[in-house]
Design a protein around this motif. Sequence first.
Motif, PDB file in Angstrom:
ATOM      1  N   LYS A 289       0.820  -1.210   0.000  1.00 17.06           N
ATOM      2  CA  LYS A 289       0.000   0.000   0.000  1.00 17.06           C
ATOM      3  C   LYS A 289       0.861   1.270   0.000  1.00 17.06           C
ATOM      4  O   LYS A 289       0.539   2.235  -0.686  1.00 17.06           O
ATOM      5  CB  LYS A 289      -0.916  -0.005   1.230  1.00 17.06           C
ATOM      6  CG  LYS A 289      -1.900   1.155   1.268  1.00 17.06           C
ATOM      7  CD  LYS A 289      -2.712   1.162   2.550  1.00 17.06           C
ATOM      8  CE  LYS A 289      -3.786   0.110   2.502  1.00 17.06           C
ATOM      9  NZ  LYS A 289      -4.748   0.217   3.630  1.00 17.06           N
ATOM     10  N   HIS A 290       1.952   1.255   0.739  1.00 16.83           N
ATOM     11  CA  HIS A 290       2.793   2.444   0.879  1.00 16.83           C
ATOM     12  C   HIS A 290       4.003   2.438  -0.051  1.00 16.83           C
ATOM     13  O   HIS A 290       4.831   3.348   0.025  1.00 16.83           O
ATOM     14  CB  HIS A 290       3.229   2.603   2.332  1.00 16.83           C
ATOM     15  CG  HIS A 290       2.072   2.794   3.270  1.00 16.83           C
ATOM     16  ND1 HIS A 290       1.272   3.913   3.252  1.00 16.83           N
ATOM     17  CD2 HIS A 290       1.572   1.985   4.234  1.00 16.83           C
ATOM     18  CE1 HIS A 290       0.326   3.788   4.179  1.00 16.83           C
ATOM     19  NE2 HIS A 290       0.482   2.623   4.776  1.00 16.83           N
ATOM     20  N   GLY A 291       4.107   1.414  -0.890  1.00 15.65           N
ATOM     21  CA  GLY A 291       5.179   1.380  -1.873  1.00 15.65           C
ATOM     22  C   GLY A 291       6.554   1.092  -1.304  1.00 15.65           C
ATOM     23  O   GLY A 291       7.561   1.422  -1.925  1.00 15.65           O
ATOM     24  N   TRP A 292       6.598   0.465  -0.129  1.00 15.16           N
ATOM     25  CA  TRP A 292       7.899   0.113   0.435  1.00 15.16           C
ATOM     26  C   TRP A 292       8.603  -0.913  -0.443  1.00 15.16           C
ATOM     27  O   TRP A 292       9.824  -0.950  -0.504  1.00 15.16           O
ATOM     28  CB  TRP A 292       7.759  -0.431   1.846  1.00 15.16           C
ATOM     29  CG  TRP A 292       7.094   0.506   2.818  1.00 15.16           C
ATOM     30  CD1 TRP A 292       7.031   1.875   2.745  1.00 15.16           C
ATOM     31  CD2 TRP A 292       6.386   0.156   3.996  1.00 15.16           C
ATOM     32  NE1 TRP A 292       6.329   2.378   3.813  1.00 15.16           N
ATOM     33  CE2 TRP A 292       5.921   1.345   4.606  1.00 15.16           C
ATOM     34  CE3 TRP A 292       6.095  -1.055   4.619  1.00 15.16           C
ATOM     35  CZ2 TRP A 292       5.199   1.355   5.785  1.00 15.16           C
ATOM     36  CZ3 TRP A 292       5.376  -1.048   5.793  1.00 15.16           C
ATOM     37  CH2 TRP A 292       4.935   0.148   6.373  1.00 15.16           C
ATOM     38  N   TRP A 293       7.804  -1.752  -1.075  1.00 18.63           N
ATOM     39  CA  TRP A 293       8.274  -2.753  -2.034  1.00 18.63           C
ATOM     40  C   TRP A 293       7.389  -2.656  -3.262  1.00 18.63           C
ATOM     41  O   TRP A 293       6.183  -2.476  -3.147  1.00 18.63           O
ATOM     42  CB  TRP A 293       8.161  -4.170  -1.455  1.00 18.63           C
ATOM     43  CG  TRP A 293       9.074  -4.409  -0.295  1.00 18.63           C
ATOM     44  CD1 TRP A 293       8.797  -4.191   1.019  1.00 18.63           C
ATOM     45  CD2 TRP A 293      10.405  -4.899  -0.348  1.00 18.63           C
ATOM     46  NE1 TRP A 293       9.875  -4.521   1.784  1.00 18.63           N
ATOM     47  CE2 TRP A 293      10.883  -4.960   0.969  1.00 18.63           C
ATOM     48  CE3 TRP A 293      11.245  -5.294  -1.387  1.00 18.63           C
ATOM     49  CZ2 TRP A 293      12.164  -5.410   1.286  1.00 18.63           C
ATOM     50  CZ3 TRP A 293      12.518  -5.743  -1.078  1.00 18.63           C
ATOM     51  CH2 TRP A 293      12.968  -5.791   0.244  1.00 18.63           C
ATOM     52  N   GLU A 294       8.005  -2.778  -4.424  1.00 20.73           N
ATOM     53  CA  GLU A 294       7.231  -2.714  -5.664  1.00 20.73           C
ATOM     54  C   GLU A 294       6.304  -3.919  -5.799  1.00 20.73           C
ATOM     55  O   GLU A 294       5.139  -3.784  -6.168  1.00 20.73           O
ATOM     56  CB  GLU A 294       8.175  -2.643  -6.860  1.00 20.73           C
ATOM     57  CG  GLU A 294       7.475  -2.469  -8.175  1.00 20.73           C
ATOM     58  CD  GLU A 294       8.433  -2.311  -9.333  1.00 20.73           C
ATOM     59  OE1 GLU A 294       8.037  -2.658 -10.458  1.00 20.73           O
ATOM     60  OE2 GLU A 294       9.567  -1.855  -9.123  1.00 20.73           O
ATOM     61  N   ASN A 295       6.831  -5.085  -5.512  1.00 22.63           N
ATOM     62  CA  ASN A 295       6.074  -6.329  -5.619  1.00 22.63           C
ATOM     63  C   ASN A 295       6.050  -7.015  -4.263  1.00 22.63           C
ATOM     64  O   ASN A 295       7.104  -7.158  -3.631  1.00 22.63           O
ATOM     65  CB  ASN A 295       6.718  -7.272  -6.637  1.00 22.63           C
ATOM     66  CG  ASN A 295       6.886  -6.611  -7.987  1.00 22.63           C
ATOM     67  OD1 ASN A 295       5.909  -6.211  -8.607  1.00 22.63           O
ATOM     68  ND2 ASN A 295       8.121  -6.474  -8.438  1.00 22.63           N
ATOM     69  N   VAL A 296       4.871  -7.439  -3.853  1.00 23.39           N
ATOM     70  CA  VAL A 296       4.731  -8.141  -2.575  1.00 23.39           C
ATOM     71  C   VAL A 296       3.963  -9.425  -2.810  1.00 23.39           C
ATOM     72  O   VAL A 296       2.934  -9.427  -3.494  1.00 23.39           O
ATOM     73  CB  VAL A 296       4.009  -7.261  -1.523  1.00 23.39           C
ATOM     74  CG1 VAL A 296       3.827  -8.028  -0.210  1.00 23.39           C
ATOM     75  CG2 VAL A 296       4.758  -5.956  -1.293  1.00 23.39           C
ATOM     76  N   ARG A 297       4.466 -10.516  -2.235  1.00 20.69           N
ATOM     77  CA  ARG A 297       3.825 -11.823  -2.302  1.00 20.69           C
ATOM     78  C   ARG A 297       3.556 -12.293  -0.887  1.00 20.69           C
ATOM     79  O   ARG A 297       4.409 -12.132  -0.018  1.00 20.69           O
ATOM     80  CB  ARG A 297       4.742 -12.858  -2.959  1.00 20.69           C
ATOM     81  CG  ARG A 297       5.124 -12.535  -4.359  1.00 20.69           C
ATOM     82  CD  ARG A 297       6.117 -13.585  -4.911  1.00 20.69           C
ATOM     83  NE  ARG A 297       6.275 -13.416  -6.326  1.00 20.69           N
ATOM     84  CZ  ARG A 297       5.421 -13.848  -7.235  1.00 20.69           C
ATOM     85  NH1 ARG A 297       4.348 -14.506  -6.870  1.00 20.69           N
ATOM     86  NH2 ARG A 297       5.623 -13.639  -8.519  1.00 20.69           N
ATOM     87  N   LEU A 298       2.401 -12.880  -0.663  1.00 21.01           N
ATOM     88  CA  LEU A 298       2.109 -13.558   0.591  1.00 21.01           C
ATOM     89  C   LEU A 298       2.026 -15.036   0.289  1.00 21.01           C
ATOM     90  O   LEU A 298       1.232 -15.455  -0.565  1.00 21.01           O
ATOM     91  CB  LEU A 298       0.787 -13.073   1.197  1.00 21.01           C
ATOM     92  CG  LEU A 298       0.396 -13.806   2.485  1.00 21.01           C
ATOM     93  CD1 LEU A 298       1.281 -13.363   3.641  1.00 21.01           C
ATOM     94  CD2 LEU A 298      -1.067 -13.572   2.812  1.00 21.01           C
ATOM     95  N   ILE A 299       2.848 -15.817   0.970  1.00 18.71           N
ATOM     96  CA  ILE A 299       2.863 -17.269   0.769  1.00 18.71           C
ATOM     97  C   ILE A 299       2.290 -17.927   2.021  1.00 18.71           C
ATOM     98  O   ILE A 299       2.853 -17.803   3.109  1.00 18.71           O
ATOM     99  CB  ILE A 299       4.291 -17.786   0.511  1.00 18.71           C
ATOM    100  CG1 ILE A 299       4.921 -17.044  -0.678  1.00 18.71           C
ATOM    101  CG2 ILE A 299       4.272 -19.302   0.281  1.00 18.71           C
ATOM    102  CD1 ILE A 299       6.421 -17.272  -0.804  1.00 18.71           C
ATOM    103  N   VAL A 300       1.170 -18.605   1.854  1.00 20.81           N
ATOM    104  CA  VAL A 300       0.504 -19.323   2.946  1.00 20.81           C
ATOM    105  C   VAL A 300       1.119 -20.714   2.994  1.00 20.81           C
ATOM    106  O   VAL A 300       1.083 -21.442   2.003  1.00 20.81           O
ATOM    107  CB  VAL A 300      -1.019 -19.391   2.699  1.00 20.81           C
ATOM    108  CG1 VAL A 300      -1.712 -20.106   3.843  1.00 20.81           C
ATOM    109  CG2 VAL A 300      -1.589 -17.993   2.478  1.00 20.81           C
ATOM    110  N   TRP A 301       1.661 -21.079   4.167  1.00 13.48           N
ATOM    111  CA  TRP A 301       2.439 -22.310   4.260  1.00 13.48           C
ATOM    112  C   TRP A 301       2.178 -22.967   5.615  1.00 13.48           C
ATOM    113  O   TRP A 301       2.184 -22.298   6.644  1.00 13.48           O
ATOM    114  CB  TRP A 301       3.913 -21.944   4.141  1.00 13.48           C
ATOM    115  CG  TRP A 301       4.877 -23.056   3.923  1.00 13.48           C
ATOM    116  CD1 TRP A 301       5.183 -24.048   4.817  1.00 13.48           C
ATOM    117  CD2 TRP A 301       5.685 -23.290   2.785  1.00 13.48           C
ATOM    118  NE1 TRP A 301       6.133 -24.877   4.293  1.00 13.48           N
ATOM    119  CE2 TRP A 301       6.471 -24.436   3.043  1.00 13.48           C
ATOM    120  CE3 TRP A 301       5.837 -22.643   1.568  1.00 13.48           C
ATOM    121  CZ2 TRP A 301       7.377 -24.947   2.130  1.00 13.48           C
ATOM    122  CZ3 TRP A 301       6.747 -23.146   0.659  1.00 13.48           C
ATOM    123  CH2 TRP A 301       7.506 -24.290   0.940  1.00 13.48           C
TER     124      TRP A 301
END
Length: 111
Positions: free
Chosen positions: A28-40
């Motif tokens: 949301k704040h652009g700290w990272w260009e791409n964000v992935r959430l991996i459910v494990w």
Amino acid sequence: DTLAVLWTRGDKEFAEEMAFMYALNAKKHGWWENVRLIVWGPSSPLLADDEDLQELLAEMDDEGVVLEACRACAENYGVAEDLADLGITVEYMGEPLTDYLKDESTKVVEF
């Protein structure tokens, strides 16, 4: 400039206050260009059963967080279809996670 958030704990408060909060705000704040959430692992059945977490997951999806889940884990817990119904890409994650770890442009953080 990619962040992969590996969420492994089956603890709701931890998910809300750590993994989900950081993943959502990072995108949301652009700290990272791409964000992935991996459910494990144990996070799989928690997410499949918890409507509050599902609402937060939908917000992440709306912000553009890529949602992935380990198929082997989800199948072991009997929730693969439930996670897929939430819009999560459910796939065998051993090789993709290894690629993320080896990729110098991707940082992996585990919660």
